[in-house]
Design a protein around this motif. Sequence first.
Motif, PDB file in Angstrom:
ATOM      1  N   SER A 120       0.710  -1.427   0.225  1.00  9.59           N
ATOM      2  CA  SER A 120      -0.048   0.261  -0.111  1.00  9.59           C
ATOM      3  C   SER A 120       0.715   1.134  -0.090  1.00  9.59           C
ATOM      4  O   SER A 120       2.068   1.788   0.915  1.00  9.59           O
ATOM      5  N   VAL A 121       0.727   2.216  -0.614  1.00  4.39           N
ATOM      6  CA  VAL A 121       0.922   3.146  -1.133  1.00  4.39           C
ATOM      7  C   VAL A 121       0.533   4.482   0.110  1.00  4.39           C
ATOM      8  O   VAL A 121       1.171   5.641   0.373  1.00  4.39           O
ATOM      9  N   PHE A 122      -0.544   4.202   0.552  1.00  2.00           N
ATOM     10  CA  PHE A 122      -1.191   4.931   1.284  1.00  2.00           C
ATOM     11  C   PHE A 122      -0.812   5.416   3.165  1.00  2.00           C
ATOM     12  O   PHE A 122      -0.275   3.854   3.650  1.00  2.00           O
ATOM     13  N   THR A 123      -0.445   6.159   3.432  1.00  2.00           N
ATOM     14  CA  THR A 123      -0.711   6.701   4.974  1.00  2.00           C
ATOM     15  C   THR A 123      -1.339   7.623   5.336  1.00  2.00           C
ATOM     16  O   THR A 123      -2.168   7.978   5.184  1.00  2.00           O
ATOM     17  N   ARG A 156     -13.396   9.666   0.272  1.00  2.00           N
ATOM     18  CA  ARG A 156     -14.926   8.843   0.813  1.00  2.00           C
ATOM     19  C   ARG A 156     -14.403   8.377   1.910  1.00  2.00           C
ATOM     20  O   ARG A 156     -15.525   7.906   2.654  1.00  2.00           O
ATOM     21  N   GLY A 157     -13.484   8.036   1.974  1.00  2.58           N
ATOM     22  CA  GLY A 157     -13.123   7.209   3.654  1.00  2.58           C
ATOM     23  C   GLY A 157     -13.009   5.330   3.455  1.00  2.58           C
ATOM     24  O   GLY A 157     -13.220   4.790   4.235  1.00  2.58           O
ATOM     25  N   ASP A 158     -12.575   5.345   1.888  1.00  9.71           N
ATOM     26  CA  ASP A 158     -13.443   3.854   1.737  1.00  9.71           C
ATOM     27  C   ASP A 158     -12.035   3.096   2.120  1.00  9.71           C
ATOM     28  O   ASP A 158     -11.969   1.981   1.492  1.00  9.71           O
ATOM     29  N   ILE A 159     -10.297   4.151   2.063  1.00 13.01           N
ATOM     30  CA  ILE A 159     -10.015   3.231   1.836  1.00 13.01           C
ATOM     31  C   ILE A 159      -8.997   3.575   3.955  1.00 13.01           C
ATOM     32  O   ILE A 159      -8.979   4.378   4.472  1.00 13.01           O
ATOM     33  N   VAL A 160      -8.725   1.586   4.298  1.00 13.31           N
ATOM     34  CA  VAL A 160      -8.638   1.649   5.384  1.00 13.31           C
ATOM     35  C   VAL A 160      -6.737   1.440   5.401  1.00 13.31           C
ATOM     36  O   VAL A 160      -6.336   1.206   5.148  1.00 13.31           O
TER      37      VAL A 160
END
Length: 179
Positions: A120-123, A156-160
């Motif tokens: 995952s690239v998201f933090t 949207r807050g769909d990525i945890v």
Amino acid sequence: MRTIEEIKGRCFITEDGHWLWKGALRPDGRANIYAPDYTRWQGDMRTQCGTRAVWHCMHRKPVPEGYRVFGTCTEKACCNPAHVRCASEEDFGLWMRKNGNYKGKTNRILANRAIGRKRSVFTQESIAYIQTSDKTGRALARELGVSEASVSKARRGDIVVFAGAAGGMFSGLIQRGAA
């Protein structure tokens, strides 16, 4: 066991062609056979998994580097040479996927989730940056090197985002909470 005939003699032959090993079994239910091992011991007699022992007795040569010997039937203790295959790791993976052997297995599901989390690239910081930014989704996607759909999901807050790569089976539910 030095020959296929010796191995066959120690097996119970079923009506549908399986040679079920009557000797010692490994904890996972596969046959445990004392046979020549050309891959690791230059043909010296060693205890090994049944499918590998059958392959060594049939071919009398090492398993090629990057290849795997495996049974193609559902019987773990089967030693029928017609049910033993030697293929590259890639072909083995394709065969496993085609047959769905790991489908629904909890340990495989958890392993794949952990792999996905590591990739995952998201933090938490990047999600907060996306949600508070006035930039367009297209501009943020270009800036962060992700897809526009991912930016939209983050907004949207769909990525945890998980704290670290580790997490239990229900960690996604706990992180998200019941809104």
